[in-house]
Design a protein around this motif. Structure first.
Motif, PDB file in Angstrom:
ATOM      1  N   VAL A  82       0.847  -1.201   0.000  1.00  0.00           N
ATOM      2  CA  VAL A  82       0.000   0.000   0.000  1.00  0.00           C
ATOM      3  C   VAL A  82       0.883   1.252   0.000  1.00  0.00           C
ATOM      4  N   ASP A  83       1.983   1.225   0.772  1.00  0.00           N
ATOM      5  CA  ASP A  83       2.936   2.343   0.741  1.00  0.00           C
ATOM      6  C   ASP A  83       3.518   2.526  -0.653  1.00  0.00           C
ATOM      7  N   LEU A  84       3.894   1.431  -1.276  1.00  0.00           N
ATOM      8  CA  LEU A  84       4.452   1.496  -2.622  1.00  0.00           C
ATOM      9  C   LEU A  84       3.438   2.078  -3.603  1.00  0.00           C
ATOM     10  N   ALA A  85       2.177   1.681  -3.445  1.00  0.00           N
ATOM     11  CA  ALA A  85       1.125   2.232  -4.306  1.00  0.00           C
ATOM     12  C   ALA A  85       1.013   3.746  -4.098  1.00  0.00           C
ATOM     13  N   GLY A  86       1.105   4.200  -2.848  1.00  0.00           N
ATOM     14  CA  GLY A  86       1.043   5.638  -2.573  1.00  0.00           C
ATOM     15  C   GLY A  86       2.192   6.393  -3.213  1.00  0.00           C
ATOM     16  N   PHE A  92      -3.006   6.835   0.591  1.00  0.00           N
ATOM     17  CA  PHE A  92      -2.464   5.477   0.553  1.00  0.00           C
ATOM     18  C   PHE A  92      -1.365   5.297   1.595  1.00  0.00           C
ATOM     19  N   LEU A  93      -0.505   6.300   1.759  1.00  0.00           N
ATOM     20  CA  LEU A  93       0.572   6.192   2.742  1.00  0.00           C
ATOM     21  C   LEU A  93       0.024   6.091   4.164  1.00  0.00           C
ATOM     22  N   VAL A  94      -1.017   6.838   4.465  1.00  0.00           N
ATOM     23  CA  VAL A  94      -1.658   6.739   5.784  1.00  0.00           C
ATOM     24  C   VAL A  94      -2.272   5.350   5.958  1.00  0.00           C
ATOM     25  N   ALA A  95      -2.921   4.846   4.914  1.00  0.00           N
ATOM     26  CA  ALA A  95      -3.514   3.505   4.992  1.00  0.00           C
ATOM     27  C   ALA A  95      -2.439   2.452   5.264  1.00  0.00           C
ATOM     28  N   GLY A  96      -1.297   2.563   4.607  1.00  0.00           N
ATOM     29  CA  GLY A  96      -0.208   1.620   4.847  1.00  0.00           C
ATOM     30  C   GLY A  96       0.287   1.675   6.281  1.00  0.00           C
ATOM     31  N   ASP A  97       0.409   2.894   6.813  1.00  0.00           N
ATOM     32  CA  ASP A  97       0.824   3.043   8.213  1.00  0.00           C
ATOM     33  C   ASP A  97      -0.183   2.414   9.161  1.00  0.00           C
ATOM     34  N   ILE A  98      -1.457   2.625   8.893  1.00  0.00           N
ATOM     35  CA  ILE A  98      -2.500   2.063   9.748  1.00  0.00           C
ATOM     36  C   ILE A  98      -2.464   0.541   9.701  1.00  0.00           C
ATOM     37  N   ILE A  99      -2.339  -0.002   8.521  1.00  0.00           N
ATOM     38  CA  ILE A  99      -2.302  -1.466   8.382  1.00  0.00           C
ATOM     39  C   ILE A  99      -1.161  -2.049   9.199  1.00  0.00           C
ATOM     40  N   ARG A 100       0.013  -1.487   9.050  1.00  0.00           N
ATOM     41  CA  ARG A 100       1.176  -2.052   9.742  1.00  0.00           C
ATOM     42  C   ARG A 100       1.127  -1.824  11.246  1.00  0.00           C
ATOM     43  N   THR A 101       0.583  -0.707  11.687  1.00  0.00           N
ATOM     44  CA  THR A 101       0.610  -0.378  13.110  1.00  0.00           C
ATOM     45  C   THR A 101      -0.494  -1.073  13.893  1.00  0.00           C
ATOM     46  N   VAL A 111       1.063   3.179  18.438  1.00  0.00           N
ATOM     47  CA  VAL A 111      -0.180   3.908  18.157  1.00  0.00           C
ATOM     48  C   VAL A 111       0.057   5.417  18.284  1.00  0.00           C
ATOM     49  N   GLY A 112       0.884   5.825  19.242  1.00  0.00           N
ATOM     50  CA  GLY A 112       1.223   7.240  19.382  1.00  0.00           C
ATOM     51  C   GLY A 112       1.961   7.769  18.167  1.00  0.00           C
ATOM     52  N   VAL A 113       2.916   6.989  17.673  1.00  0.00           N
ATOM     53  CA  VAL A 113       3.650   7.388  16.462  1.00  0.00           C
ATOM     54  C   VAL A 113       2.692   7.456  15.280  1.00  0.00           C
ATOM     55  N   LEU A 114       1.803   6.469  15.170  1.00  0.00           N
ATOM     56  CA  LEU A 114       0.815   6.480  14.094  1.00  0.00           C
ATOM     57  C   LEU A 114      -0.062   7.723  14.181  1.00  0.00           C
ATOM     58  N   ALA A 115      -0.500   8.054  15.390  1.00  0.00           N
ATOM     59  CA  ALA A 115      -1.346   9.239  15.568  1.00  0.00           C
ATOM     60  C   ALA A 115      -0.614  10.499  15.113  1.00  0.00           C
ATOM     61  N   LEU A 116       0.649  10.598  15.458  1.00  0.00           N
ATOM     62  CA  LEU A 116       1.435  11.765  15.032  1.00  0.00           C
ATOM     63  C   LEU A 116       1.573  11.814  13.514  1.00  0.00           C
ATOM     64  N   ARG A 124       0.096  14.198   8.314  1.00  0.00           N
ATOM     65  CA  ARG A 124      -0.400  13.979   6.948  1.00  0.00           C
ATOM     66  C   ARG A 124      -1.785  14.582   6.739  1.00  0.00           C
ATOM     67  N   THR A 125      -2.608  14.573   7.775  1.00  0.00           N
ATOM     68  CA  THR A 125      -3.922  15.208   7.670  1.00  0.00           C
ATOM     69  C   THR A 125      -3.764  16.715   7.492  1.00  0.00           C
ATOM     70  N   PHE A 126      -2.847  17.323   8.243  1.00  0.00           N
ATOM     71  CA  PHE A 126      -2.579  18.745   8.079  1.00  0.00           C
ATOM     72  C   PHE A 126      -2.096  19.046   6.668  1.00  0.00           C
ATOM     73  N   LEU A 127      -1.194  18.212   6.150  1.00  0.00           N
ATOM     74  CA  LEU A 127      -0.723  18.402   4.777  1.00  0.00           C
ATOM     75  C   LEU A 127      -1.871  18.278   3.784  1.00  0.00           C
ATOM     76  N   SER A 128      -2.718  17.268   3.968  1.00  0.00           N
ATOM     77  CA  SER A 128      -3.866  17.083   3.078  1.00  0.00           C
ATOM     78  C   SER A 128      -4.815  18.268   3.141  1.00  0.00           C
ATOM     79  N   PHE A 129      -5.087  18.734   4.352  1.00  0.00           N
ATOM     80  CA  PHE A 129      -5.977  19.884   4.521  1.00  0.00           C
ATOM     81  C   PHE A 129      -5.387  21.118   3.829  1.00  0.00           C
ATOM     82  N   SER A 130      -4.101  21.353   4.032  1.00  0.00           N
ATOM     83  CA  SER A 130      -3.442  22.513   3.425  1.00  0.00           C
ATOM     84  C   SER A 130      -3.488  22.435   1.904  1.00  0.00           C
ATOM     85  N   LEU A 131      -3.212  21.251   1.370  1.00  0.00           N
ATOM     86  CA  LEU A 131      -3.264  21.081  -0.086  1.00  0.00           C
ATOM     87  C   LEU A 131      -4.676  21.285  -0.618  1.00  0.00           C
TER      88      LEU A 131
END
Length: 120
Positions: free
Chosen positions: A16-20, A66-75, A85-90, A95-102
């Protein structure tokens, strides 16, 4: 937890990361090619540049999802710890801030404001 399952989850997360990454790279390539063609066709460089930024931004947004999905899957799928889970949340917050800004930059409006021509 079974080692085979953990390996499978890790492999799926990497895929999933590779797809992203592929989506971002191919989207950037496609947007750049389109920009090259548009600069020949459009009389105003600004219009071609704006379309280029929008195409590139959309590719980045989709790739980030996709990159967030890959992180969630692995974590979450393999024995989550409080630290993982704390690292995943961060990661998700950044990434949510980046998505919102974009999204704000691409649409030139806040997400909760109606699009021009739409009623509220």
């Amino acid at each position: 937890m079974d080692a085979d399952f953990a390996d499978l989850v890790e492999a799926v997360g990497r895929a999933v990361d590779l797809a992203g990454v592929a989506i971002i790279a191919l989207g950037a390539l496609a947007a750049t090619a389109r920009f090259g063609l548009d600069t020949r066709r459009r009389p105003r460089f600004h219009d071609a540049y704006r379309a280029y930024r929008q195409g590139l931004g959309r590719a980045i947004l989709l790739g980030l999802e996709f990159l967030v999905a890959g992180d969630i899957i692995r974590t979450v799928a393999v024995a989550p710890t409080f630290a993982s889970v704390g690292v995943l949340a961060l990661i998700v917050v950044v990434r949510t801030f980046l998505s919102f800004s974009l999204e704000v930059e691409l649409e030139n409006r806040l997400p909760w404001h109606p699009r021009p021509g739409q009623s509220a």
